[in-house]
Scaffold this motif. Structure first.
Motif, PDB file in Angstrom:
ATOM      1  N   PHE A   1       0.832  -1.209   0.000  1.00 11.47           N
ATOM      2  CA  PHE A   1       0.000   0.000   0.000  1.00 11.47           C
ATOM      3  C   PHE A   1       0.872   1.268   0.000  1.00 11.47           C
ATOM      4  O   PHE A   1       0.507   2.272  -0.621  1.00 11.47           O
ATOM      5  CB  PHE A   1      -0.997  -0.029   1.158  1.00 11.47           C
ATOM      6  CG  PHE A   1      -2.193  -0.897   0.859  1.00 11.47           C
ATOM      7  CD1 PHE A   1      -3.320  -0.363   0.252  1.00 11.47           C
ATOM      8  CD2 PHE A   1      -2.184  -2.257   1.144  1.00 11.47           C
ATOM      9  CE1 PHE A   1      -4.410  -1.158  -0.072  1.00 11.47           C
ATOM     10  CE2 PHE A   1      -3.267  -3.067   0.838  1.00 11.47           C
ATOM     11  CZ  PHE A   1      -4.380  -2.518   0.229  1.00 11.47           C
ATOM     12  N   ASP A   2       2.031   1.209   0.673  1.00 16.99           N
ATOM     13  CA  ASP A   2       2.951   2.358   0.639  1.00 16.99           C
ATOM     14  C   ASP A   2       3.467   2.580  -0.781  1.00 16.99           C
ATOM     15  O   ASP A   2       3.544   3.719  -1.256  1.00 16.99           O
ATOM     16  CB  ASP A   2       4.135   2.124   1.591  1.00 16.99           C
ATOM     17  CG  ASP A   2       3.741   2.299   3.051  1.00 16.99           C
ATOM     18  OD1 ASP A   2       2.636   2.840   3.317  1.00 16.99           O
ATOM     19  OD2 ASP A   2       4.527   1.884   3.922  1.00 16.99           O
TER      20      ASP A   2
ATOM     21  N   ALA B   1       1.978   1.686  -3.546  1.00 16.94           N
ATOM     22  CA  ALA B   1       0.864   2.185  -4.364  1.00 16.94           C
ATOM     23  C   ALA B   1       0.664   3.678  -4.152  1.00 16.94           C
ATOM     24  O   ALA B   1       0.299   4.405  -5.089  1.00 16.94           O
ATOM     25  CB  ALA B   1      -0.413   1.414  -4.029  1.00 16.94           C
ATOM     26  N   ALA B   2       0.911   4.160  -2.925  1.00 17.21           N
ATOM     27  CA  ALA B   2       0.705   5.583  -2.621  1.00 17.21           C
ATOM     28  C   ALA B   2       1.654   6.456  -3.436  1.00 17.21           C
ATOM     29  O   ALA B   2       1.354   7.628  -3.700  1.00 17.21           O
ATOM     30  CB  ALA B   2       0.895   5.826  -1.123  1.00 17.21           C
ATOM     31  N   ASP B   3       2.781   5.897  -3.854  1.00 22.98           N
ATOM     32  CA  ASP B   3       3.703   6.677  -4.685  1.00 22.98           C
ATOM     33  C   ASP B   3       3.105   6.976  -6.058  1.00 22.98           C
ATOM     34  O   ASP B   3       3.545   7.895  -6.754  1.00 22.98           O
ATOM     35  CB  ASP B   3       5.028   5.920  -4.858  1.00 22.98           C
ATOM     36  CG  ASP B   3       5.819   5.867  -3.556  1.00 22.98           C
ATOM     37  OD1 ASP B   3       5.543   6.694  -2.657  1.00 22.98           O
ATOM     38  OD2 ASP B   3       6.701   4.982  -3.439  1.00 22.98           O
TER      39      ASP B   3
ATOM     40  N   GLY C   1      -0.089   7.788  -6.385  1.00 23.24           N
ATOM     41  CA  GLY C   1      -1.128   8.799  -6.158  1.00 23.24           C
ATOM     42  C   GLY C   1      -2.155   8.265  -5.174  1.00 23.24           C
ATOM     43  O   GLY C   1      -1.959   7.187  -4.594  1.00 23.24           O
ATOM     44  N   GLN C   2      -3.269   9.001  -5.010  1.00 23.06           N
ATOM     45  CA  GLN C   2      -4.252   8.547  -4.022  1.00 23.06           C
ATOM     46  C   GLN C   2      -4.997   7.307  -4.497  1.00 23.06           C
ATOM     47  O   GLN C   2      -5.486   7.251  -5.641  1.00 23.06           O
ATOM     48  CB  GLN C   2      -5.265   9.635  -3.674  1.00 23.06           C
ATOM     49  CG  GLN C   2      -6.086   9.159  -2.466  1.00 23.06           C
ATOM     50  CD  GLN C   2      -7.165  10.120  -2.018  1.00 23.06           C
ATOM     51  OE1 GLN C   2      -7.436  11.120  -2.689  1.00 23.06           O
ATOM     52  NE2 GLN C   2      -7.782   9.807  -0.900  1.00 23.06           N
ATOM     53  N   LEU C   3      -5.113   6.363  -3.599  1.00 28.69           N
ATOM     54  CA  LEU C   3      -5.740   5.078  -3.936  1.00 28.69           C
ATOM     55  C   LEU C   3      -7.229   5.272  -4.250  1.00 28.69           C
ATOM     56  O   LEU C   3      -7.965   5.894  -3.478  1.00 28.69           O
ATOM     57  CB  LEU C   3      -5.585   4.136  -2.736  1.00 28.69           C
ATOM     58  CG  LEU C   3      -6.027   2.688  -2.947  1.00 28.69           C
ATOM     59  CD1 LEU C   3      -5.138   1.999  -3.967  1.00 28.69           C
ATOM     60  CD2 LEU C   3      -5.987   1.933  -1.617  1.00 28.69           C
ATOM     61  N   THR C   4      -7.675   4.713  -5.370  1.00 25.86           N
ATOM     62  CA  THR C   4      -9.102   4.798  -5.725  1.00 25.86           C
ATOM     63  C   THR C   4      -9.783   3.431  -5.750  1.00 25.86           C
ATOM     64  O   THR C   4     -11.010   3.364  -5.781  1.00 25.86           O
ATOM     65  CB  THR C   4      -9.296   5.459  -7.102  1.00 25.86           C
ATOM     66  OG1 THR C   4      -8.662   4.635  -8.090  1.00 25.86           O
ATOM     67  CG2 THR C   4      -8.703   6.864  -7.138  1.00 25.86           C
TER      68      THR C   4
ATOM     69  N   HIS D   1      -6.250  -1.109   5.239  1.00 25.81           N
ATOM     70  CA  HIS D   1      -5.279  -0.206   4.603  1.00 25.81           C
ATOM     71  C   HIS D   1      -5.975   0.679   3.583  1.00 25.81           C
ATOM     72  O   HIS D   1      -5.737   1.891   3.523  1.00 25.81           O
ATOM     73  CB  HIS D   1      -4.177  -1.007   3.909  1.00 25.81           C
ATOM     74  CG  HIS D   1      -3.076  -1.425   4.825  1.00 25.81           C
ATOM     75  ND1 HIS D   1      -2.071  -0.574   5.228  1.00 25.81           N
ATOM     76  CD2 HIS D   1      -2.833  -2.609   5.423  1.00 25.81           C
ATOM     77  CE1 HIS D   1      -1.241  -1.222   6.037  1.00 25.81           C
ATOM     78  NE2 HIS D   1      -1.685  -2.464   6.176  1.00 25.81           N
TER      79      HIS D   1
ATOM     80  N   ARG E   1      -6.911   5.015   3.410  1.00 30.08           N
ATOM     81  CA  ARG E   1      -6.279   5.862   2.400  1.00 30.08           C
ATOM     82  C   ARG E   1      -7.262   6.426   1.382  1.00 30.08           C
ATOM     83  O   ARG E   1      -6.932   7.377   0.662  1.00 30.08           O
ATOM     84  CB  ARG E   1      -5.223   5.051   1.639  1.00 30.08           C
ATOM     85  CG  ARG E   1      -4.033   4.642   2.482  1.00 30.08           C
ATOM     86  CD  ARG E   1      -3.198   3.601   1.754  1.00 30.08           C
ATOM     87  NE  ARG E   1      -2.126   3.068   2.577  1.00 30.08           N
ATOM     88  CZ  ARG E   1      -0.909   3.594   2.672  1.00 30.08           C
ATOM     89  NH1 ARG E   1      -0.613   4.673   1.984  1.00 30.08           N
ATOM     90  NH2 ARG E   1       0.007   3.059   3.447  1.00 30.08           N
TER      91      ARG E   1
END
Ligand code: NAP
Length: 242
Positions: free
Chosen positions: A71-72, A74-76, A78-81, A121, A125
Motif C-alpha cells: 500500500f505504501d 501504491a501511494a507513490d 497517487g491517491q488510492l481509488t 489499509h 487511504r
C-alpha cells in the motif's frame, strides 16, 4: 483524477485478468503476489504495454509488513481509488470430517484475515468515489458439501464483510461490493487436488461450461467503475447459473 487500484494476488488467474483489464480501462495498477515472479513480470509488462503505470511486489496477504509495503508503494502512484481483494486459496477437496485444522487456519488467514487487513489499509487511504471489490465465491451460498465446506463458510464471511463495510464506508462515499465466481478456469483447482475441475465439474453448471478469468474481471471492472456509482453492498454472482 486517475484511477489507482491495488490488486492482491495479481500474478495469476482472476487477479491477473483483472490487472490486464483494468489497465486497458485506464487504471494504474499496484499488485501483490506470493512467489510466482515470472507470472508477475508478465502481467506487469502487459499493464505497461497498455500505457499505464504499474508495480508488482511480493506481498503475502498474511504478512502485515508486506501488505503495508504494497500500500505504501501504491501511494507513490497517487491517491488510492480502488482495491480488489482477490488473493485466495482453497485446500484439498475432501470430506469435512477429514479437514486438517492447519488447512482451515490457512484458509481463514488468507481468505478472511488477509481481506480484512487489506480493506483496512485501503479504507484509511481512500476518499470519496473510491471502491473496493472483494472476490468471494458462489460456494458461500452453495456450501460446497464433500469438497470444502470450510472454504465456503469463509467466503460467506467475505459476503458479510462486504455488506457491513459497504454500510460503514458509505457516508465517506466509498463503495464496497463483491463478485461471487462459480467454477472458473484457473490454477486454483490444482491445489484442491483436482486440476481438471474446470472441465470435470462443467456438467453441474447451468450454462454448461466453466467460466474464464476474464469473465470475472469484467464484473470487477464494472463494480469499480462509474456505471456502478449507485451499487454498494452487492454480491454479484458470476457463476454461469450455479
Ligand atoms: P489462482 O489462479 O490460484 O491465483 C491466485 C493468486 O493469488 C496468485 O496470483 C497467487 O500468487 C496469489 N496468492 C495466493 N495466496 C496468496 C497470499 N497469501 N498472498 C498474496 N497472494 C497470494 O486463484 P484464482 O482462481 O484466480 O482465485 C482468485 C480468487 O477467486 C480467490 O479468492 C478464490 O477463492 C476466488 N474464486 C475462484 C474460483 C475459481 O473457480 N477459480 C471460484 C470462486 C472464487 P502466486 O502466483 O505468487 O502464487
Amino acid at each position: 483524477m486517475g484511477s489507482i487500484t491495488v490488486i492482491t494476488g495479481g500474478s495469476r488467474g482472476i487477479g491477473a485478468a483483472t490487472a490486464r483489464r483494468l489497465a486497458r480501462a485506464g487504471h494504474d495498477i499496484a499488485f501483490g503476489y506470493r512467489r510466482d515472479h515470472d507470472a508477475a513480470a508478465a502481467v506487469l509488462a502487459d499493464v505497461r504495454a497498455a500505457g499505464r503505470r504499474g508495480l508488482a511486489l511480493p506481498a503475502d496477504t498474511t504478512d502485515p509488513d508486506q501488505v503495508a509495503a504494497l500500500f505504501d508503494a501504491a501511494a507513490d502512484l497517487g491517491q488510492l481509488t480502488g482495491l480488489v481483494n482477490n488473493a485466495g486459496i482453497t485446500s484439498p477437496i475432501g470430506p469435512f470430517v477429514d479437514l486438517d485444522p492447519d488447512d482451515l487456519r490457512r484458509v481463514v488467514d488468507v481468505n478472511l484475515i488477509g481481506y480484512v487487513r487489506c480493506a483496512q489499509h485501503a479504507a484509511r487511504r481512500m476518499g470519496t468515489g473510491a471502491a473496493i471489490v472483494n472476490v468471494s465465491s458462489a460456494a458461500a451460498t452453495l456450501g460446497s458439501p464433500g469438497e470444502y465446506v470450510h472454504y465456503a463458510a469463509v467466503k460467506a464471511a467475505t459476503d458479510t464483510l462486504t455488506i457491513g463495510l459497504a454500510k460503514e464506508l458509505a457516508p465517506r462515499g466509498i463503495r464496497v461490493n463483491a463478485v461471487a465466481p462459480g467454477i472458473i478456469r484457473t490454477d486454483i483447482h490444482a491445489v484442491s487436488g483436482v486440476p481438471d475441475r474446470a472441465d470435470s465439474a462443467a456438467g453441474r453448471v447451468p450454462l454448461g461450461r466453466a467460466g474464464e478469468a476474464d469473465e470475472v474481471a469484467g464484473a470487477i471492472a464494472w463494480l469499480l467503475g462509474p456505471d456502478a456509482s449507485y451499487t454498494t453492498g452487492a454480491v454479484l454472482r458470476v457463476a454461469g447459473g450455479l
